[in-house]
Design a protein around this motif. Structure first.
Motif, short mmCIF file in Angstrom:
data_model
loop_
_atom_site.label_atom_id
_atom_site.label_comp_id
_atom_site.label_asym_id
_atom_site.label_seq_id
_atom_site.Cartn_x
_atom_site.Cartn_y
_atom_site.Cartn_z
N THR A 224 0.81 -1.20 0.00
CA THR A 224 0.00 0.00 0.00
C THR A 224 0.85 1.26 0.00
N MET B 11 1.76 2.78 2.46
CA MET B 11 1.25 3.70 3.47
C MET B 11 1.84 3.36 4.84
N GLU C 270 -7.83 0.68 19.15
CA GLU C 270 -8.72 0.77 18.00
C GLU C 270 -7.97 1.25 16.75
N GLN D 20 -5.71 -1.37 15.36
CA GLN D 20 -6.46 -2.37 14.60
C GLN D 20 -6.88 -1.83 13.23
N THR D 21 -7.41 -0.63 13.26
CA THR D 21 -7.88 -0.04 11.99
C THR D 21 -6.74 0.09 10.99
N LEU D 22 -5.63 0.60 11.47
CA LEU D 22 -4.50 0.78 10.56
C LEU D 22 -4.01 -0.56 10.02
N LYS E 209 -5.77 -3.19 9.62
CA LYS E 209 -6.78 -3.66 8.68
C LYS E 209 -6.64 -2.97 7.34
N GLN E 210 -6.23 -1.72 7.37
CA GLN E 210 -6.05 -0.99 6.13
C GLN E 210 -4.73 -1.35 5.47
N LYS E 211 -4.06 -2.26 6.12
CA LYS E 211 -2.83 -2.80 5.52
C LYS E 211 -1.76 -1.75 5.32
N GLU F 192 -0.07 -8.16 12.63
CA GLU F 192 1.16 -8.63 12.02
C GLU F 192 1.93 -7.51 11.31
#
Lengths: 327, 327
Positions: A58, A60, A105, A108-110, A112-114, A137
Motif C-alpha cells: 500500500t 502507506m 482501535e 487495529q484499523t491501521l 486492517k487498512q494494511k 502482524e
DNA sequence: AGAATAACAGGAACCGGTTCTAATTGCAAG
DNA sequence: CTTGCAATTAGAACCGGTTCCTGTTATTCT
C-alpha cells in the motif's frame, strides 16, 4: 471514472499491455505512444485499491499520535513526514486523544487498512498495549517509551534529568521543587524525574519537594499559583517546557521575579521557551531527528532487516535567562 | 493472512454467505454461529482494499495542511478529527509544506486513493489551484480562503480587522503600525488588514504605517527589533498572534513596556497569547468549530446535498493586558 | 534459407471482497 | 398431498488492477 479496460480498448491493445506500460515497461515504442496519448486525453489514474489488492502493498505508513496540539509531537511528525515522503510512503495520521481504547482501535484499523508499518507515540505501556501490538502482524515502532520485545525510539530522559540536576547544583542551588507528571508515563513521569533526583541527592544537604500535575498548561498554571507561595525551593524543575511556561506565567501573576526569586527550567526545547520573558532554560530534545530516524528504522523493520530493539537519542542542556546562581 | 475463502471453507458455507454475515445479515442462526466461531478463532479481518474495490467506498477523508506546526491548523484539525470519527470517517492527513506543487500533488494522490472528500487548508488561491480542484472528481472543501465556484469555509477576516480598528480607536489611539503578511494570502494578508484600515481611516487624523513579514516568529522578531525603534505609532496591530508574540519578545528585549510604550494586539486567539506577560489582546477565531462544520459540510457535499458555496464563521474580540488607553 | 532467440502482445487467472441470480429448503395454506 | 411463498444459501460475475504463461512476430546467427 475511466479504468484500465477503457484505455486498453481505446488504444486497441490488451489491458495487460497497458499495465505493463504503467509499470515495468517492455512495450514497443509504437504502442507506448498510443497508450500515452489515450491516458493523457482521458486523465486516467490507476485505482490504488485494485493495485494494492493484487500487489499486497500500500505504500502507506500509519502514525498514531496522542493529541493534535502537542508541540513535541508536531516536531517529530515533521521529521516523519519529511522522511516518509522521501521514501515514497504516504502517511495516515490518526489521533487517539490520549485514550488507551482509541489507541488499540487505531492500531487495529491501521492494520486492517494494511499500512506497511505503524509508528505509535506511546504514553503508557500496559499489558494490553503489548498484546495488541503483538496481535497485529504489521510492524509497529513505539516512540517515547520502551517495552519488552517491542521496537522503540526513546529519548535519554534519565540523562536529561541528571543534566538539569548537575547544572542546578553548579549554580549553587540546594532546595528544589520538582513539578512532575503522573508515573503512568514511564519516560517523562519516572525516568526524567529520577535522573534529576539521583543527581541532586548525591549531594548532602539538598531537599526536593514534589508536586504533580498533568501535561496541560492550565493545570500547571493553577497549581503554580498555590505552590509558588508555599515552597522553600530556590530552583523549580518542571517536567516539560509547557509546564515551565505555565509556572512562569503564574510567577508573573504573583509578582515573583524569575530568576530573581526562583530559577526555573523545563524539558523539551520547544519554541515557546524562547518567546517568553525571561527565556526558559531547558533540555533540548532532538524531536525532528527522532522522526527521521523512526521512519528509517520502521522501513528496516518492514523490509525485515536486523535492527536494534531500542534506539535512544541524546539531548542537550540549553541555558537561558530563567536560571541564575543561588545567592 | 486468513481470508474470506478460508472462513467459508472452514465453516462449510459459501463465501457469499460469510460476506452476508459480515454485512447486512439474512443468515440463519445456525450458520451465524458457525461463522462467528471460526472468525473468532482465526482473528479474521476483512481486507479493506478488496472491500473498497467493489464497494467504491473507502470511508476516508483527506486533509491537506500547509504545515505541521501551526497552532490554528491544529485546532481546526481537532474539530475535524473529532467530527470525522463521529461520522465514521478515517482521516488521511498530508502536509504540503507551504508549497503549491505539493498541494497539487497531494490533491492528486488523495483523489487517486479514492478518499471520499478532501479538506484543504488554503494559503494561496491561484488559477492552478482552482483547475486542479476542478480536475479531480472528489469533492474538495477549502478552509481559510474563498474562490469562484469552490466550496469553502472562511473566517470573517474583514470584520475581525474592523473590530480591532474600532477598539483601538475607542482607546484613543490615532497612530498605528500594521505588521502584515504577504498579499498572496487573500484572507489574512488582504482582508484582515483592509478591515482594519477601512475602520481606522474613517476617522480623520489617523496614520497607519505598514511593515510586512511572514508567518514565522523568527522573522517577526527580527523585524520587530528594528521597526519598534523607528515607529511613531502607539498601537501595533499584528496580523497573527504568532507575530504578536514575537513582537512582544522584541519589545521586551529593547526594554519597551507593553502596553506602556505601545499597545499590541494579534489575531487568532492562540493559547500562547495567554501565557506570555502581558497577555495579548486578540480576536479569537472559532478554529475547532470550523473543523467541526467543515466535516459536516463535506459530508453533505459527498452525499450530494445542497450546500451554500461559502460558510463564514464569526469571531470575537478578546481584550487582554497588552492594550491600554492612549494617554 | 532455416533455426534459434529475443521482444512484444494477448488471454487468463488471480487478489479478496460484494452482490446479483437462481436454486433449495421449510412451512403454512388450500 | 400439492402449491405458494419466504427465508436461506450456493455459485457466478464483477470491482480494476498485476502477472504468469503462451503465442506471434521480428531479428540475429550460422
Amino acid at each position: 471514472m475511466v479504468n484500465i479496460n477503457d484505455i486498453a480498448k481505446q488504444a486497441g491493445v490488451a489491458k495487460s499491455t497497458v499495465s505493463r506500460y504503467l509499470n515495468n515497461g517492455s512495450v514497443s515504442e509504437d504502442t507506448r505512444r498510443k497508450i500515452e496519448k489515450i491516458i493523457k486525453e482521458t486523465g486516467y489514474k490507476p485505482n490504488a485499491f485494485a493495485r494494492s489488492l493484487k500487489a499486497q502493498k500500500t505504500n502507506m505508513l500509519g502514525v498514531i499520535i496522542p493529541r493534535l496540539n502537542s508541540a513535541s509531537t508536531n516536531e517529530v511528525l515533521q521529521g516523519i513526514d519529511e522522511t516518509a515522503r522521501k521514501l515514497g510512503y504516504q502517511l495516515i495520521i490518526t489521533n487517539s486523544d490520549q485514550n488507551n481504547e482509541r489507541e488499540f482501535e487505531n492500531l487495529q484499523t491501521l492494520a486492517k487498512q494494511k499500512v506497511e508499518g505503524i509508528i505509535m507515540f506511546a504514553r503508557e505501556m500496559t499489558e494490553d498495549h503489548i498484546n495488541t501490538v503483538k496481535s497485529v502482524e504489521t510492524p509497529v515502532l513505539f516512540i517515547g517509551q520502551k517495552a519488552e520485545g517491542i521496537h522503540s525510539m526513546v529519548h535519554q530522559d534519565y540523562e536529561a534529568g541528571t543534566k538539569i540536576g548537575k547544572y542546578a547544583l553548579e549554580l549553587g542551588h540546594r532546595h528544589f521543587l520538582y513539578v512532575g507528571v503522573p508515573e503512568t508515563d514511564q519516560a517523562v513521569g519516572v525516568e526524567r524525574r529520577q535522573g534529576f533526583i539521583d543527581r541532586v541527592t548525591a549531594v548532602t544537604g539538598t531537599t526536593i519537594e514534589r508536586v504533580e500535575t498533568d501535561f496541560s498548561r492550565t493545570a500547571a498554571y493553577t497549581k503554580g499559583l498555590t505552590f509558588l507561595k508555599e515552597t522553600e525551593a530556590t530552583y523549580i524543575v518542571c517536567a516539560t517546557d509547557n509546564i515551565a511556561v505555565a509556572v512562569l506565567k503564574a510567577a508573573n501573576e504573583l509578582n515573583y521575579s524569575i530568576p530573581g526569586d526562583f530559577s526555573l527550567s523545563g524539558f523539551g526545547g520547544y519554541e515557546a521557551t524562547a518567546y517568553v520573558s525571561p527565556t526558559i532554560t531547558t533540555v533540548s530534545y532532538p524531536y525532528r531527528q527522532m522522526g527521521i530516524e523512526a521512519v528509517n528504522k520502521l522501513r528496516q523493520l518492514i523490509e525485515k532487516e536486523e535492527v536494534p530493539l531500542i534506539t535512544d537519542l541524546q539531548n542537550n542542556l540549553v541555558v537561558n535567562e530563567s536560571t541564575a546562581p543561588f545567592k
